[in-house]
Design a protein around this motif. Structure first.
Motif, PDB file in Angstrom:
ATOM      1  N   LEU A  13     133.178  59.182  73.440  1.00 26.62           N
ATOM      2  CA  LEU A  13     134.280  58.610  72.652  1.00 26.62           C
ATOM      3  C   LEU A  13     134.802  57.333  73.296  1.00 26.62           C
ATOM      4  O   LEU A  13     135.106  56.361  72.602  1.00 26.62           O
ATOM      5  CB  LEU A  13     135.417  59.630  72.492  1.00 26.62           C
ATOM      6  N   SER A  14     134.880  57.307  74.618  1.00 27.65           N
ATOM      7  CA  SER A  14     135.393  56.111  75.299  1.00 27.65           C
ATOM      8  C   SER A  14     134.451  54.920  75.154  1.00 27.65           C
ATOM      9  O   SER A  14     134.862  53.775  75.232  1.00 27.65           O
ATOM     10  CB  SER A  14     135.659  56.404  76.777  1.00 27.65           C
ATOM     11  N   LYS A  15     133.160  55.184  74.926  1.00 25.45           N
ATOM     12  CA  LYS A  15     132.166  54.120  74.773  1.00 25.45           C
ATOM     13  C   LYS A  15     131.832  53.846  73.300  1.00 25.45           C
ATOM     14  O   LYS A  15     130.902  53.097  73.010  1.00 25.45           O
ATOM     15  CB  LYS A  15     130.875  54.510  75.492  1.00 25.45           C
ATOM     16  N   ASN A  16     132.543  54.473  72.385  1.00 20.41           N
ATOM     17  CA  ASN A  16     132.251  54.370  70.945  1.00 20.41           C
ATOM     18  C   ASN A  16     130.819  54.784  70.619  1.00 20.41           C
ATOM     19  O   ASN A  16     130.194  54.245  69.709  1.00 20.41           O
ATOM     20  CB  ASN A  16     132.540  52.977  70.394  1.00 20.41           C
ATOM     21  N   GLU A  17     130.290  55.743  71.353  1.00 13.78           N
ATOM     22  CA  GLU A  17     128.961  56.282  71.079  1.00 13.78           C
ATOM     23  C   GLU A  17     129.041  57.525  70.206  1.00 13.78           C
ATOM     24  O   GLU A  17     128.035  57.994  69.694  1.00 13.78           O
ATOM     25  CB  GLU A  17     128.237  56.613  72.385  1.00 13.78           C
ATOM     26  N   PHE A  18     130.221  58.081  70.070  1.00 14.29           N
ATOM     27  CA  PHE A  18     130.459  59.220  69.180  1.00 14.29           C
ATOM     28  C   PHE A  18     131.725  58.911  68.395  1.00 14.29           C
ATOM     29  O   PHE A  18     132.745  58.536  68.964  1.00 14.29           O
ATOM     30  CB  PHE A  18     130.636  60.520  69.964  1.00 14.29           C
ATOM     31  N   ILE A  19     131.626  59.052  67.079  1.00 13.21           N
ATOM     32  CA  ILE A  19     132.763  58.770  66.197  1.00 13.21           C
ATOM     33  C   ILE A  19     132.981  60.000  65.338  1.00 13.21           C
ATOM     34  O   ILE A  19     132.026  60.589  64.825  1.00 13.21           O
ATOM     35  CB  ILE A  19     132.483  57.529  65.331  1.00 13.21           C
ATOM     36  N   SER A  20     134.226  60.393  65.198  1.00 13.33           N
ATOM     37  CA  SER A  20     134.541  61.578  64.410  1.00 13.33           C
ATOM     38  C   SER A  20     135.688  61.261  63.459  1.00 13.33           C
ATOM     39  O   SER A  20     136.594  60.497  63.792  1.00 13.33           O
ATOM     40  CB  SER A  20     134.946  62.720  65.346  1.00 13.33           C
ATOM     41  N   TYR A  21     135.614  61.855  62.283  1.00  8.44           N
ATOM     42  CA  TYR A  21     136.681  61.734  61.297  1.00  8.44           C
ATOM     43  C   TYR A  21     137.182  63.131  60.971  1.00  8.44           C
ATOM     44  O   TYR A  21     136.393  64.082  60.882  1.00  8.44           O
ATOM     45  CB  TYR A  21     136.184  61.043  60.025  1.00  8.44           C
ATOM     46  N   ILE A  22     138.489  63.254  60.804  1.00  8.52           N
ATOM     47  CA  ILE A  22     139.112  64.535  60.502  1.00  8.52           C
ATOM     48  C   ILE A  22     140.113  64.343  59.375  1.00  8.52           C
ATOM     49  O   ILE A  22     140.959  63.453  59.440  1.00  8.52           O
ATOM     50  CB  ILE A  22     139.849  65.099  61.742  1.00  8.52           C
ATOM     51  N   ALA A  23     140.011  65.167  58.349  1.00  9.35           N
ATOM     52  CA  ALA A  23     141.018  65.203  57.281  1.00  9.35           C
ATOM     53  C   ALA A  23     141.906  66.407  57.546  1.00  9.35           C
ATOM     54  O   ALA A  23     141.415  67.490  57.882  1.00  9.35           O
ATOM     55  CB  ALA A  23     140.355  65.318  55.911  1.00  9.35           C
ATOM     56  N   GLU A  24     143.208  66.210  57.403  1.00  5.32           N
ATOM     57  CA  GLU A  24     144.165  67.277  57.669  1.00  5.32           C
ATOM     58  C   GLU A  24     145.010  67.585  56.444  1.00  5.32           C
ATOM     59  O   GLU A  24     145.243  66.721  55.605  1.00  5.32           O
ATOM     60  CB  GLU A  24     145.110  66.872  58.804  1.00  5.32           C
ATOM     61  N   SER A  25     145.472  68.816  56.397  1.00  3.45           N
ATOM     62  CA  SER A  25     146.454  69.246  55.411  1.00  3.45           C
ATOM     63  C   SER A  25     147.460  70.111  56.148  1.00  3.45           C
ATOM     64  O   SER A  25     147.072  71.087  56.812  1.00  3.45           O
ATOM     65  CB  SER A  25     145.782  70.052  54.289  1.00  3.45           C
ATOM     66  N   ASN A  26     148.715  69.715  56.082  1.00  3.48           N
ATOM     67  CA  ASN A  26     149.784  70.444  56.791  1.00  3.48           C
ATOM     68  C   ASN A  26     149.478  70.605  58.278  1.00  3.48           C
ATOM     69  O   ASN A  26     149.711  71.661  58.862  1.00  3.48           O
ATOM     70  CB  ASN A  26     150.033  71.809  56.144  1.00  3.48           C
ATOM     71  N   GLY A  27     148.904  69.561  58.873  1.00  2.00           N
ATOM     72  CA  GLY A  27     148.628  69.572  60.303  1.00  2.00           C
ATOM     73  C   GLY A  27     147.391  70.350  60.713  1.00  2.00           C
ATOM     74  O   GLY A  27     147.094  70.466  61.894  1.00  2.00           O
ATOM     75  N   GLU A  28     146.638  70.877  59.760  1.00  2.69           N
ATOM     76  CA  GLU A  28     145.426  71.636  60.048  1.00  2.69           C
ATOM     77  C   GLU A  28     144.198  70.852  59.601  1.00  2.69           C
ATOM     78  O   GLU A  28     144.195  70.272  58.520  1.00  2.69           O
ATOM     79  CB  GLU A  28     145.444  72.974  59.304  1.00  2.69           C
TER      80      GLU A  28
END
Length: 116
Positions: A13-28
Motif C-alpha cells: 500500500l505504501s508503494k501503490n503496488e496494491f490498491i483497494s476500494y471499499i463501499a460502506e453502509s452505516n460504517g460497515e
C-alpha cells in the motif's frame, strides 16, 4: 497468514503496488475490491510490461444487484489506465463472469483479461 498478509499490505500500500476500494453502509464494509500493480518483462501486446491483477471482488449478498461491483471494477480499470497498465487480468467466479464480460474482459484459458 494474518501476519504475512498484514506485512505485505503495509509494504504494498505504501508503494501503490496494491490498491483497494471499499463501499460502506452505516460504517460497515458491504463491497470490496483489490488490485495488484506489477511490472513484468515486455511483450508485443504490452511493451512496458505494466499489468494489474484484480482479486477479492466481493459484495455482501443483500447488497448485490445495486451496481456496487460494477463501480468497484470501473474504479480499478480507471486506476489502471492512470497508472500506465496495459493488461488487467483476473480469475472470475461463476457469478462474476457476466460483469467482467460486460466490462470488456475476454476469457483466456482459466483467466479473463482486458487490454487497455
Amino acid at each position: 497468514m494474518e501476519t504475512s498478509t498484514r506485512e505485505y499490505l503495509q509494504k504494498a500500500l505504501s508503494k501503490n503496488e496494491f490498491i483497494s476500494y471499499i463501499a460502506e453502509s452505516n460504517g460497515e464494509a458491504i463491497s470490496i475490491s483489490g488490485m495488484v500493480l506489477f511490472q513484468r518483462p515486455p511483450y508485443l501486446e504490452n511493451l512496458h510490461g505494466v499489468e494489474a491483477y484484480i482479486l477479492n471482488m466481493y459484495t455482501i449478498p443483500e447488497f448485490r444487484g445495486k451496481g456496487l461491483a460494477k463501480r468497484m471494477l470501473k474504479k480499478c480499470i480507471d486506476e489502471s489506465r492512470n497508472s500506465g497498465v496495459k493488461r488487467i487480468w483476473l480469475h472470475a467466479s461463476k457469478d462474476g463472469k457476466h460483469l467482467y464480460k460486460k466490462m470488456g474482459f475476454t476469457t483466456k484459458d482459466s483467466e479473463m483479461e482486458l487490454f487497455l
